[in-house]
Design a protein around this motif. Structure first.
Motif, mmCIF file in Angstrom:
data_model
loop_
_atom_site.group_PDB
_atom_site.id
_atom_site.type_symbol
_atom_site.label_atom_id
_atom_site.label_comp_id
_atom_site.label_asym_id
_atom_site.label_seq_id
_atom_site.Cartn_x
_atom_site.Cartn_y
_atom_site.Cartn_z
ATOM 1 N N LEU A 172 34.065 17.500 3.553
ATOM 2 C CA LEU A 172 34.845 17.326 4.770
ATOM 3 C C LEU A 172 34.280 16.174 5.590
ATOM 4 N N PHE A 173 35.174 15.342 6.128
ATOM 5 C CA PHE A 173 34.769 14.250 7.005
ATOM 6 C C PHE A 173 35.439 14.422 8.365
ATOM 7 N N THR A 174 34.730 14.085 9.399
ATOM 8 C CA THR A 174 35.288 14.156 10.746
ATOM 9 C C THR A 174 36.161 12.929 11.003
ATOM 10 N N PRO A 175 37.095 13.015 11.971
ATOM 11 C CA PRO A 175 37.868 11.818 12.340
ATOM 12 C C PRO A 175 36.969 10.653 12.731
ATOM 13 N N GLY A 176 35.821 10.964 13.352
ATOM 14 C CA GLY A 176 34.892 9.910 13.742
ATOM 15 C C GLY A 176 34.356 9.128 12.552
ATOM 16 N N TYR A 177 34.159 9.822 11.422
ATOM 17 C CA TYR A 177 33.691 9.137 10.215
ATOM 18 C C TYR A 177 34.713 8.099 9.772
ATOM 19 N N TRP A 178 35.985 8.493 9.723
ATOM 20 C CA TRP A 178 37.026 7.571 9.269
ATOM 21 C C TRP A 178 37.162 6.391 10.217
ATOM 22 N N GLU A 179 37.073 6.644 11.529
ATOM 23 C CA GLU A 179 37.179 5.558 12.496
ATOM 24 C C GLU A 179 36.054 4.548 12.300
ATOM 25 N N LYS A 180 34.833 5.031 12.084
ATOM 26 C CA LYS A 180 33.700 4.130 11.869
ATOM 27 C C LYS A 180 33.811 3.419 10.529
ATOM 28 N N LEU A 181 34.335 4.122 9.512
ATOM 29 C CA LEU A 181 34.509 3.497 8.202
ATOM 30 C C LEU A 181 35.479 2.319 8.305
ATOM 31 N N CYS A 182 36.561 2.488 9.051
ATOM 32 C CA CYS A 182 37.557 1.428 9.205
ATOM 33 C C CYS A 182 36.984 0.190 9.877
ATOM 34 N N GLU A 183 35.916 0.362 10.625
ATOM 35 C CA GLU A 183 35.314 -0.754 11.357
ATOM 36 C C GLU A 183 34.389 -1.599 10.483
ATOM 37 N N ILE A 184 34.030 -1.087 9.310
ATOM 38 C CA ILE A 184 33.108 -1.822 8.438
ATOM 39 C C ILE A 184 33.822 -3.016 7.820
ATOM 40 N N ASP A 185 33.216 -4.179 7.950
ATOM 41 C CA ASP A 185 33.803 -5.388 7.380
ATOM 42 C C ASP A 185 33.914 -5.247 5.867
ATOM 43 N N ASN A 186 35.078 -5.586 5.326
ATOM 44 C CA ASN A 186 35.365 -5.568 3.895
ATOM 45 C C ASN A 186 35.716 -4.178 3.367
ATOM 46 N N VAL A 187 35.826 -3.166 4.225
ATOM 47 C CA VAL A 187 36.488 -1.913 3.837
ATOM 48 C C VAL A 187 37.968 -2.132 4.118
ATOM 49 N N VAL A 188 38.776 -2.205 3.069
ATOM 50 C CA VAL A 188 40.145 -2.690 3.192
ATOM 51 C C VAL A 188 41.198 -1.589 3.221
#
Length: 255
Positions: A112-128
């Motif tokens: 399980l991942f929290t919404p916060g995890y996905w938001e931070k993941l989207c901010e990583i450069d080159n995660v498309v």
């Protein structure tokens, strides 16, 4: 944000490298660690995370050298890791090549991942992009609401494709497309083009394939179909094994 998908069509021809989760190291090391003190357990867990990261980076370097466009990055082996450790793992791999985050159902090895995890993941450069295969529609809607405007959220379940794209999803990383690529392309283009009646008709026609591709562990049924079509040899590497005869007959009828 890093490099984005160039166009919708690329969703169907993108080369994806699935980074190994190195579960074998957890199996070998943890039983020893749990017989020691807590400090040692934490140390071993840290070493496993570091080893997984090193291997994933090397796999990314190899995949990039082979011309793959992006890597599908699973977090299945990080069940005991912190969110920051997982994000740091993603950052390291994304320095090598574009990354697609992967959410898998907990019943088959996901966490399980929290919404916060996905938001931070989207901010990583080159995660498309994110491949969302949880089947949890409330969670998917939340991810779609919070994803950056130019970020691709992709369905990981063929039978959720219409619903997810109607909610704003960008497309599908598909199992069925291995067996019926041309029809799946027409299906997605019908959804994208707003041809609702055509899209639902194709969805109805494809539904038996969507279902039957999972009567055994994926990708065994799909490989059985491809063999029946004369496209591949009926050869497997463990832990995969050939399809049961009933599955082979079912896939032959389905195609």
């Amino acid at each position: 944000m890093g490099k984005k998908m160039r166009d919708d069509e690329k969703m169907f021809r993108i080369g994806l490298w699935f980074f190994g989760t190195v579960l074998m190291f957890s199996v070998v090391i943890f039983p020893v660690a749990f017989r020691t003190q807590g400090r040692q357990i934490n140390l071993v867990q840290k070493e496993i995370v570091n080893l997984q990261q090193q291997i994933a980076v090397k796999e990314a370097e190899f995949a990039s050298s082979c011309g793959y466009d992006a890597g599908l990055l699973s977090m299945s082996a990080f069940a005991n890791s912190s969110v920051e450790e997982m994000l740091e793992h993603c950052r390291k791999v994304a320095q090598v090549m574009p990354v697609i985050g992967f959410y898998l159902q907990t019943a088959v090895g996901g966490r399980l991942f929290t919404p916060g995890y996905w938001e931070k993941l989207c901010e990583i450069d080159n995660v498309v992009a994110i491949k969302e295969a949880s089947g949890n529609r409330a969670q998917i809607e939340e991810i779609l609401r919070n994803a950056p405007e130019d970020f691709a959220v992709l369905s990981g379940n063929d039978d959720d494709t219409i619903w997810m794209m109607e909610q704003g999803g960008a497309g599908i990383i598909s199992v069925a497309s291995n067996v019926a690529p041309e029809k799946m392309v027409r299906f997605i283009r019908a959804i994208q083009g707003g041809y609702t009646e055509k899209a639902y008709k194709l969805n109805e026609e494809l539904t038996p394939l969507f279902i039957n591709c999972f009567v055994e562990s994926n990708p065994i049924p799909a490989k059985a179909a491809l063999h029946a079509m004369g496209l591949i040899e009926n050869e497997f590497r463990l832990p995969l094994v050939p399809a049961q005869q009933s599955t082979y007959d079912l896939m032959t009828d389905t195609i």
